[in-house]
Design an enzyme around this catalytic site. Structure first.
Site, PDB file in Angstrom:
ATOM      1  N   ASN A 194       0.824  -1.212   0.000  1.00 28.80           N
ATOM      2  CA  ASN A 194       0.000   0.000   0.000  1.00 28.80           C
ATOM      3  C   ASN A 194       0.856   1.260   0.000  1.00 28.80           C
ATOM      4  OD1 ASN A 194      -2.034  -1.807   0.147  1.00 28.80           O
ATOM      5  ND2 ASN A 194      -2.481  -1.496   2.316  1.00 28.80           N
ATOM      6  N   THR A 208      -4.677  -9.031   0.666  1.00 30.70           N
ATOM      7  CA  THR A 208      -4.136  -8.925  -0.692  1.00 30.70           C
ATOM      8  C   THR A 208      -4.688 -10.055  -1.543  1.00 30.70           C
ATOM      9  OG1 THR A 208      -2.148  -8.895  -2.088  1.00 30.70           O
ATOM     10  CG2 THR A 208      -1.975 -10.119  -0.012  1.00 30.70           C
ATOM     11  N   HIS A 239       5.629  -0.581  -2.982  1.00 29.88           N
ATOM     12  CA  HIS A 239       5.138   0.135  -4.161  1.00 29.88           C
ATOM     13  C   HIS A 239       5.179   1.651  -4.000  1.00 29.88           C
ATOM     14  CE1 HIS A 239       2.758  -3.737  -5.380  1.00 29.88           C
ATOM     15  NE2 HIS A 239       4.050  -3.822  -5.636  1.00 29.88           N
ATOM     16  N   GLU A 286     -11.980 -13.480   1.366  1.00 28.23           N
ATOM     17  CA  GLU A 286     -12.242 -14.650   0.517  1.00 28.23           C
ATOM     18  C   GLU A 286     -10.953 -15.420   0.236  1.00 28.23           C
ATOM     19  OE1 GLU A 286     -13.833 -12.360  -2.722  1.00 28.23           O
ATOM     20  OE2 GLU A 286     -11.856 -12.148  -3.638  1.00 28.23           O
ATOM     21  N   CYS A 298      13.068  22.522 -12.226  1.00 22.99           N
ATOM     22  CA  CYS A 298      13.828  22.392 -13.482  1.00 22.99           C
ATOM     23  C   CYS A 298      12.918  22.447 -14.714  1.00 22.99           C
ATOM     24  CB  CYS A 298      14.644  21.097 -13.481  1.00 22.99           C
ATOM     25  SG  CYS A 298      13.664  19.619 -13.825  1.00 22.99           S
ATOM     26  N   ASP A 326      -0.576   4.233   1.072  1.00 18.62           N
ATOM     27  CA  ASP A 326      -1.377   5.218   1.813  1.00 18.62           C
ATOM     28  C   ASP A 326      -0.738   5.735   3.108  1.00 18.62           C
ATOM     29  OD1 ASP A 326      -1.785   3.043   3.565  1.00 18.62           O
ATOM     30  OD2 ASP A 326      -3.713   2.533   2.657  1.00 18.62           O
TER      31      ASP A 326
HETATM   32  C1  BJW Z   1     -10.125  -7.538   2.568  1.00 20.84           C
HETATM   33  C2  BJW Z   1     -10.969  -6.563   3.034  1.00 20.84           C
HETATM   34  C3  BJW Z   1     -11.065  -6.446   4.418  1.00 20.84           C
HETATM   35  C4  BJW Z   1     -11.056  -6.453   0.938  1.00 20.84           C
HETATM   36  N1  BJW Z   1     -10.348  -7.255   5.191  1.00 20.84           N
HETATM   37  N2  BJW Z   1      -9.445  -8.358   3.363  1.00 20.84           N
HETATM   38  C5  BJW Z   1       5.691 -12.755 -12.449  1.00 20.84           C
HETATM   39  C6  BJW Z   1       4.615 -13.430 -12.984  1.00 20.84           C
HETATM   40  C7  BJW Z   1       3.629 -12.738 -13.676  1.00 20.84           C
HETATM   41  C8  BJW Z   1       3.719 -11.367 -13.867  1.00 20.84           C
HETATM   42  C9  BJW Z   1       4.782 -10.708 -13.333  1.00 20.84           C
HETATM   43  C10 BJW Z   1       5.754 -11.387 -12.636  1.00 20.84           C
HETATM   44  N3  BJW Z   1       6.677 -10.485 -12.221  1.00 20.84           N
HETATM   45  C11 BJW Z   1       6.294  -9.259 -12.617  1.00 20.84           C
HETATM   46  C12 BJW Z   1       5.156  -9.360 -13.307  1.00 20.84           C
HETATM   47  C13 BJW Z   1       4.394  -8.219 -13.929  1.00 20.84           C
HETATM   48  C14 BJW Z   1       3.556  -7.462 -12.917  1.00 20.84           C
HETATM   49  C15 BJW Z   1       2.504  -8.408 -12.314  1.00 20.84           C
HETATM   50  O1  BJW Z   1       2.619  -8.906 -11.226  1.00 20.84           O
HETATM   51  N4  BJW Z   1       1.426  -8.617 -13.049  1.00 20.84           N
HETATM   52  C16 BJW Z   1       0.354  -9.496 -12.558  1.00 20.84           C
HETATM   53  C17 BJW Z   1      -0.914  -8.679 -12.359  1.00 20.84           C
HETATM   54  C18 BJW Z   1       0.202 -10.623 -13.508  1.00 20.84           C
HETATM   55  N5  BJW Z   1       4.404  -6.880 -11.867  1.00 20.84           N
HETATM   56  C19 BJW Z   1       5.046  -5.764 -12.060  1.00 20.84           C
HETATM   57  O2  BJW Z   1       4.998  -5.168 -13.123  1.00 20.84           O
HETATM   58  C20 BJW Z   1       5.877  -5.241 -10.914  1.00 20.84           C
HETATM   59  N6  BJW Z   1       7.186  -4.954 -11.409  1.00 20.84           N
HETATM   60  C21 BJW Z   1       8.120  -5.898 -11.556  1.00 20.84           C
HETATM   61  O3  BJW Z   1       7.999  -7.008 -11.115  1.00 20.84           O
HETATM   62  O4  BJW Z   1       9.227  -5.471 -12.282  1.00 20.84           O
HETATM   63  C22 BJW Z   1       9.987  -6.457 -12.942  1.00 20.84           C
HETATM   64  C23 BJW Z   1       9.189  -6.987 -14.136  1.00 20.84           C
HETATM   65  C24 BJW Z   1       8.427  -6.126 -14.893  1.00 20.84           C
HETATM   66  C25 BJW Z   1       7.676  -6.622 -15.973  1.00 20.84           C
HETATM   67  C26 BJW Z   1       7.688  -7.990 -16.249  1.00 20.84           C
HETATM   68  C27 BJW Z   1       8.451  -8.845 -15.469  1.00 20.84           C
HETATM   69  C28 BJW Z   1       9.224  -8.336 -14.390  1.00 20.84           C
HETATM   70  C29 BJW Z   1       5.312  -3.938 -10.389  1.00 20.84           C
HETATM   71  C30 BJW Z   1       3.960  -4.088  -9.774  1.00 20.84           C
HETATM   72  C31 BJW Z   1       3.440  -2.705  -9.356  1.00 20.84           C
HETATM   73  C32 BJW Z   1       2.006  -2.757  -8.892  1.00 20.84           C
HETATM   74  N7  BJW Z   1       1.527  -1.426  -8.760  1.00 20.84           N
HETATM   75  C33 BJW Z   1       0.199  -1.215  -8.177  1.00 20.84           C
HETATM   76  C34 BJW Z   1      -0.071   0.308  -8.188  1.00 20.84           C
HETATM   77  C35 BJW Z   1       0.769   0.976  -7.091  1.00 20.84           C
HETATM   78  C36 BJW Z   1       0.518   2.432  -6.999  1.00 20.84           C
HETATM   79  C37 BJW Z   1      -0.914   2.770  -6.676  1.00 20.84           C
HETATM   80  O5  BJW Z   1      -1.483   2.361  -5.655  1.00 20.84           O
HETATM   81  O6  BJW Z   1      -1.483   3.488  -7.473  1.00 20.84           O
HETATM   82  O7  BJW Z   1       0.160  -1.714  -6.850  1.00 20.84           O
HETATM   83  S1  BJW Z   1      -1.100  -2.123  -8.993  1.00 20.84           S
HETATM   84  C38 BJW Z   1      -1.997  -2.497  -7.526  1.00 20.84           C
HETATM   85  O8  BJW Z   1      -1.979  -3.934  -7.255  1.00 20.84           O
HETATM   86  C39 BJW Z   1      -1.204  -1.843  -6.394  1.00 20.84           C
HETATM   87  C40 BJW Z   1      -1.312  -2.870  -5.313  1.00 20.84           C
HETATM   88  O9  BJW Z   1      -0.290  -2.664  -4.357  1.00 20.84           O
HETATM   89  C41 BJW Z   1      -1.206  -4.153  -6.064  1.00 20.84           C
HETATM   90  C42 BJW Z   1      -1.742  -5.355  -5.324  1.00 20.84           C
HETATM   91  O10 BJW Z   1      -3.094  -5.224  -5.033  1.00 20.84           O
HETATM   92  P1  BJW Z   1      -3.659  -5.787  -3.660  1.00 20.84           P
HETATM   93  O11 BJW Z   1      -3.090  -5.029  -2.544  1.00 20.84           O
HETATM   94  O12 BJW Z   1      -3.508  -7.249  -3.619  1.00 20.84           O
HETATM   95  O13 BJW Z   1      -5.198  -5.343  -3.775  1.00 20.84           O
HETATM   96  P2  BJW Z   1      -6.429  -6.084  -4.482  1.00 20.84           P
HETATM   97  O14 BJW Z   1      -7.469  -5.071  -4.729  1.00 20.84           O
HETATM   98  O15 BJW Z   1      -5.988  -6.891  -5.629  1.00 20.84           O
HETATM   99  O16 BJW Z   1      -6.928  -7.124  -3.383  1.00 20.84           O
HETATM  100  C43 BJW Z   1      -7.551  -6.707  -2.179  1.00 20.84           C
HETATM  101  C44 BJW Z   1      -7.794  -7.939  -1.342  1.00 20.84           C
HETATM  102  O17 BJW Z   1      -8.276  -7.539  -0.079  1.00 20.84           O
HETATM  103  C45 BJW Z   1      -8.831  -8.903  -1.940  1.00 20.84           C
HETATM  104  O18 BJW Z   1      -8.340 -10.231  -1.852  1.00 20.84           O
HETATM  105  C46 BJW Z   1     -10.044  -8.732  -1.020  1.00 20.84           C
HETATM  106  O19 BJW Z   1     -10.798  -9.926  -0.851  1.00 20.84           O
HETATM  107  C47 BJW Z   1      -9.392  -8.319   0.271  1.00 20.84           C
HETATM  108  N8  BJW Z   1     -10.209  -7.485   1.155  1.00 20.84           N
HETATM  109  N9  BJW Z   1     -11.548  -5.917   1.926  1.00 20.84           N
HETATM  110  C48 BJW Z   1      -9.583  -8.224   4.600  1.00 20.84           C
HETATM  111  N10 BJW Z   1     -11.878  -5.515   4.973  1.00 20.84           N
END
Ligand code: BJW
Length: 255
Positions: free
Chosen positions: A105, A191, A122, A218, A153, A107
């Site tokens: 996160n 997550t 991130h 979930e 700049c 935030d």
């Molecule tokens: C609750 C709840 C409650 C709700 N209580 N629970 C290997 C394999 C495949 C792909 C890749 C790989 N390595 C890299 C990649 C590419 C890519 C990637 O992973 N893609 C996949 C989607 C397939 N990764 C990247 O590009 C990363 N870079 C990297 O690895 O560089 C090297 C590289 C690049 C390219 C190719 C290969 C290597 C960078 C990732 C950056 C992610 N950025 C974001 C935005 C950040 C800025 C912003 O906030 O604006 O990060 S995207 C977004 O997703 C954000 C989050 O941090 C991230 C994860 O989301 P999160 O936190 O899991 O949220 P949700 O909404 O998905 O889930 C919420 C969960 O909470 C749910 O399960 C609910 O059920 C639960 N919930 N309420 C408890 N009250």
């Protein structure tokens, strides 16, 4: 032994004063604070095109568009505050446990709630940086006076966050790996477990001997190997899982 508990939340791991505890947190931990998650029915990705706002290409094409989205999130976040889940983690650390939070996160809620050992994978929405390389600085202005903001700049300033396709900071990922190789209890909170490299962290900790606990609304890919999964709201589950340990350690410290 793997247990799925849906009604009563009880930690199946007995915590001791020497245990190293690592929390891996995602957007779900801030949901009860009023911050939208990314995926799912009412997730942010249903409303905006991820390619346009959270990739370097989308930003380069139209920085104002991407900034409008970040600016509105900054405004929302400024009005919200950490919830009981963040507070529980901070209290555990304050009670004297060895706690590290590795969060996806941006935030700042873990720090706002008092956690000190926080690894932000991130980035952080309250930091910005010059696209030309003049540096990174804190800026809590919300809303921004003009979009996109400009550096002294003359170059465009961007949010200090990690977008899809961008490398995570090497030293930050290194610190996370180091901790994951040396942790007794790994608690994964809110997550979806689909964004890498973070999505692989709990499995890495488990391979190195950690007991893995998942807290989510979930099932996720992490549920298949977690030692236990608690399905409920983080702000309700975490206080129940840890209050006994927080209290006993706090009492001990007062003696
Ligand atoms: C609750 C709840 C409650 C709700 N209580 N629970 C290997 C394999 C495949 C792909 C890749 C790989 N390595 C890299 C990649 C590419 C890519 C990637 O992973 N893609 C996949 C989607 C397939 N990764 C990247 O590009 C990363 N870079 C990297 O690895 O560089 C090297 C590289 C690049 C390219 C190719 C290969 C290597 C960078 C990732 C950056 C992610 N950025 C974001 C935005 C950040 C800025 C912003 O906030 O604006 O990060 S995207 C977004 O997703 C954000 C989050 O941090 C991230 C994860 O989301 P999160 O936190 O899991 O949220 P949700 O909404 O998905 O889930 C919420 C969960 O909470 C749910 O399960 C609910 O059920 C639960 N919930 N309420 C408890 N009250």
């Amino acid at each position: 032994m793997r247990t799925d508990r849906t009604q009563k939340y009880k930690l199946g791991f007995h915590l001791t004063r020497n245990n190293r505890i690592t929390f891996l947190t995602g957007a779900g931990i801030s949901a009860e604070s009023g911050i939208a998650t990314f995926r799912g029915e009412s997730g942010l990705w249903e409303k905006v095109d991820v390619e346009k706002v959270a990739t370097p290409e989308g930003f380069a094409e139209n920085p104002k568009r991407a900034w409008e989205w970040y600016d509105s999130r900054r405004t929302t976040m400024k009005q919200c505050k950490p919830n009981k889940a963040h507070d529980t983690i901070a209290k555990l650390e304050k009670a004297g446990y060895d706690v590290v939070v590795i969060t996806q996160n941006i935030d700042n809620f873990h720090r706002d709630s008092g956690s000190e050992n926080v690894i932000e994978l991130h980035g952080n929405i309250w930091y910005v940086r010059c696209t030309r390389g003049c540096g990174v600085w804190e800026d809590r202005t919300a809303p921004m006076p003009s979009l996109p903001p400009l550096c002294a700049c003359g170059s465009i300033i961007r949010p200090h966050v990690v977008w899809f396709g961008e490398m995570l900071d090497e030293s930050i990922v290194g610190a996370a790996y180091q901790r994951l190789f040396d942790t007794d209890l790994c608690v994964v909170v809110g997550t979806s477990g689909v964004v890498y490299p973070a999505a692989g962290f709990a499995e890495m900790a488990k391979a190195n001997g950690a007991y893995v606990v998942e807290v989510n609304l979930e099932r996720t890919p992490i549920s298949s190997y977690a030692d236990e999964s608690h399905f409920g709201k983080a702000g309700e589950v975490l206080p129940v899982l840890f209050s006994e340990y927080i209290k006993s350690r706090a009492d001990e410290k007062n003696i």
